[in-house]
Scaffold this motif. Sequence first.
Motif, short mmCIF file in Angstrom:
data_model
loop_
_atom_site.label_atom_id
_atom_site.label_comp_id
_atom_site.label_asym_id
_atom_site.label_seq_id
_atom_site.Cartn_x
_atom_site.Cartn_y
_atom_site.Cartn_z
N ILE A 44 0.84 -1.19 0.00
CA ILE A 44 0.00 0.00 0.00
C ILE A 44 0.88 1.24 0.00
O ILE A 44 1.97 1.25 0.60
CB ILE A 44 -0.95 0.01 1.22
CG1 ILE A 44 -1.96 1.14 1.11
CG2 ILE A 44 -0.17 0.09 2.53
CD1 ILE A 44 -3.07 1.07 2.16
N ALA A 45 0.43 2.27 -0.70
CA ALA A 45 1.05 3.60 -0.63
C ALA A 45 0.00 4.56 -0.10
O ALA A 45 -1.05 4.74 -0.73
CB ALA A 45 1.53 4.04 -2.01
N VAL A 46 0.23 5.13 1.08
CA VAL A 46 -0.73 6.02 1.74
C VAL A 46 -0.21 7.46 1.62
O VAL A 46 0.92 7.75 2.00
CB VAL A 46 -0.90 5.65 3.22
CG1 VAL A 46 -1.91 6.60 3.88
CG2 VAL A 46 -1.36 4.21 3.36
N LEU A 47 -1.04 8.34 1.10
CA LEU A 47 -0.63 9.74 0.94
C LEU A 47 -0.42 10.40 2.30
O LEU A 47 -1.16 10.14 3.24
CB LEU A 47 -1.68 10.50 0.14
CG LEU A 47 -1.90 10.01 -1.31
CD1 LEU A 47 -3.03 10.79 -1.97
CD2 LEU A 47 -0.61 10.11 -2.11
N PRO A 48 0.59 11.26 2.42
CA PRO A 48 0.90 11.89 3.71
C PRO A 48 -0.10 12.99 4.06
O PRO A 48 -0.88 13.44 3.21
CB PRO A 48 2.30 12.47 3.47
CG PRO A 48 2.31 12.79 2.00
CD PRO A 48 1.52 11.68 1.35
N GLU A 49 -0.06 13.43 5.30
CA GLU A 49 -0.94 14.52 5.73
C GLU A 49 -0.53 15.85 5.13
O GLU A 49 -1.37 16.69 4.82
CB GLU A 49 -0.95 14.61 7.25
CG GLU A 49 -1.60 13.43 7.95
CD GLU A 49 -1.68 13.61 9.45
OE1 GLU A 49 -1.28 14.71 9.92
OE2 GLU A 49 -2.14 12.70 10.15
N VAL A 102 10.16 8.35 -2.39
CA VAL A 102 10.10 9.68 -1.80
C VAL A 102 11.18 9.78 -0.73
O VAL A 102 11.33 8.87 0.10
CB VAL A 102 8.71 9.95 -1.18
CG1 VAL A 102 8.63 11.37 -0.63
CG2 VAL A 102 7.62 9.69 -2.21
N ASP A 103 11.92 10.88 -0.72
CA ASP A 103 12.99 11.03 0.28
C ASP A 103 12.43 11.46 1.63
O ASP A 103 11.22 11.68 1.78
CB ASP A 103 14.07 12.00 -0.22
CG ASP A 103 13.51 13.39 -0.52
OD1 ASP A 103 12.48 13.78 0.06
OD2 ASP A 103 14.11 14.10 -1.35
N LEU A 171 7.79 -1.90 -5.76
CA LEU A 171 7.57 -1.76 -4.32
C LEU A 171 8.67 -0.99 -3.60
O LEU A 171 8.50 -0.62 -2.44
CB LEU A 171 7.39 -3.15 -3.69
CG LEU A 171 6.17 -3.93 -4.21
CD1 LEU A 171 6.03 -5.25 -3.47
CD2 LEU A 171 4.89 -3.10 -4.10
N ASN A 172 9.79 -0.75 -4.28
CA ASN A 172 10.83 0.12 -3.72
C ASN A 172 10.81 1.49 -4.38
O ASN A 172 11.77 2.25 -4.29
CB ASN A 172 12.21 -0.52 -3.89
CG ASN A 172 12.56 -0.77 -5.35
OD1 ASN A 172 11.69 -0.68 -6.22
ND2 ASN A 172 13.81 -1.07 -5.63
N ARG A 173 9.68 1.81 -5.01
CA ARG A 173 9.56 3.08 -5.73
C ARG A 173 8.43 3.91 -5.11
O ARG A 173 8.22 3.82 -3.91
CB ARG A 173 9.32 2.80 -7.22
CG ARG A 173 10.39 1.86 -7.82
CD ARG A 173 10.19 1.67 -9.31
NE ARG A 173 10.98 0.59 -9.86
CZ ARG A 173 12.25 0.68 -10.24
NH1 ARG A 173 12.89 1.83 -10.11
NH2 ARG A 173 12.87 -0.37 -10.76
N ALA A 188 3.91 9.29 -2.30
CA ALA A 188 4.04 8.36 -1.17
C ALA A 188 4.81 7.13 -1.62
O ALA A 188 4.80 6.76 -2.80
CB ALA A 188 2.67 7.95 -0.64
N ASN A 189 5.47 6.49 -0.66
CA ASN A 189 6.18 5.24 -0.92
C ASN A 189 5.27 4.05 -0.66
O ASN A 189 4.31 4.13 0.11
CB ASN A 189 7.42 5.13 -0.02
CG ASN A 189 8.50 6.12 -0.41
OD1 ASN A 189 8.62 6.50 -1.57
ND2 ASN A 189 9.29 6.55 0.57
N PHE A 190 5.60 2.94 -1.28
CA PHE A 190 4.88 1.70 -1.05
C PHE A 190 5.46 0.97 0.15
O PHE A 190 6.67 1.00 0.40
CB PHE A 190 4.95 0.79 -2.28
CG PHE A 190 3.98 1.19 -3.36
CD1 PHE A 190 2.69 0.69 -3.38
CD2 PHE A 190 4.37 2.10 -4.34
CE1 PHE A 190 1.79 1.08 -4.36
CE2 PHE A 190 3.48 2.50 -5.33
CZ PHE A 190 2.19 1.99 -5.35
#
Length: 254
Positions: A44-49, A102-103, A171-173, A188-190
């Motif tokens: 899953i990739a969850v968008l940040p706040e 994402v860094d 999955l590392n992207r 977001a990262n996975f």
Amino acid sequence: MRLSNVYLSLSAAGTCVLAQNSTTTGQLGDAVAVTNNPVGKRAIAVLPEDPFFTAGSLDGNVKGDVKAATGANGLGVDFEVTFSNLPKEGGPFIYHLHVDPVDAEGNCTNTLAHLDPFIRGEDVPCDSSRPASCQVGDLSGKHGKITSDPFTAKFHDDFPAMSEGPGSYFLNRSLVVHFANKTRITCANFVVLNCPTNGTTTGGSCSPSAVPTSSSTPTSTSSPTSSPVIGGAVQLLAASSLSLIPVIAMLFVS
């Protein structure tokens, strides 16, 4: 003269069509379907706040996530996407898998370009009727742009990989959401999930497993409680056996 002009015009038109068609696949050909993804694997990739893009009508950040699960029999990936709280302008919005994660600063620019292992490029728009000819990471190009708020979609994609090795492994992207003009809104990262192994769909209850500390902690805390007890018992039994040897020897001598 007129016939020759018509012939030249048709020839030129044919050349243009061939040139355009040649750009709608990768330099390495069409994408190859992935048939050996690990059955039951999910992420899953969850968008940040906090948003990356802070101008315009965006109130906070776009909310949502992209769930990924291995397709039936290991073929491709089943995706489930959910987005809400989108900007009031700038749509329809697009989203892609990008090359880099994402860094730590959350800089979506540093995710670089779309995942494109077959070197297709993005100048000619994706033809959704020929998904193998599109960039592997162009999810909205192949399966539809974000056209409502909230927005949900479920779709299958044959070409992303969920096992390391091929260039289509994602999955590392990262996932990046854009305005229609390709300006990056959020990313977001996975994270790989621990899920029951009795299915391959995107539903079900899962917990994150990709964070190194969470995967290593149970091992480090549980091991000492069992192995020293077993080892101590073996050592005690060995010591007891050795102490009985002289007594047994004396009985045989007498």
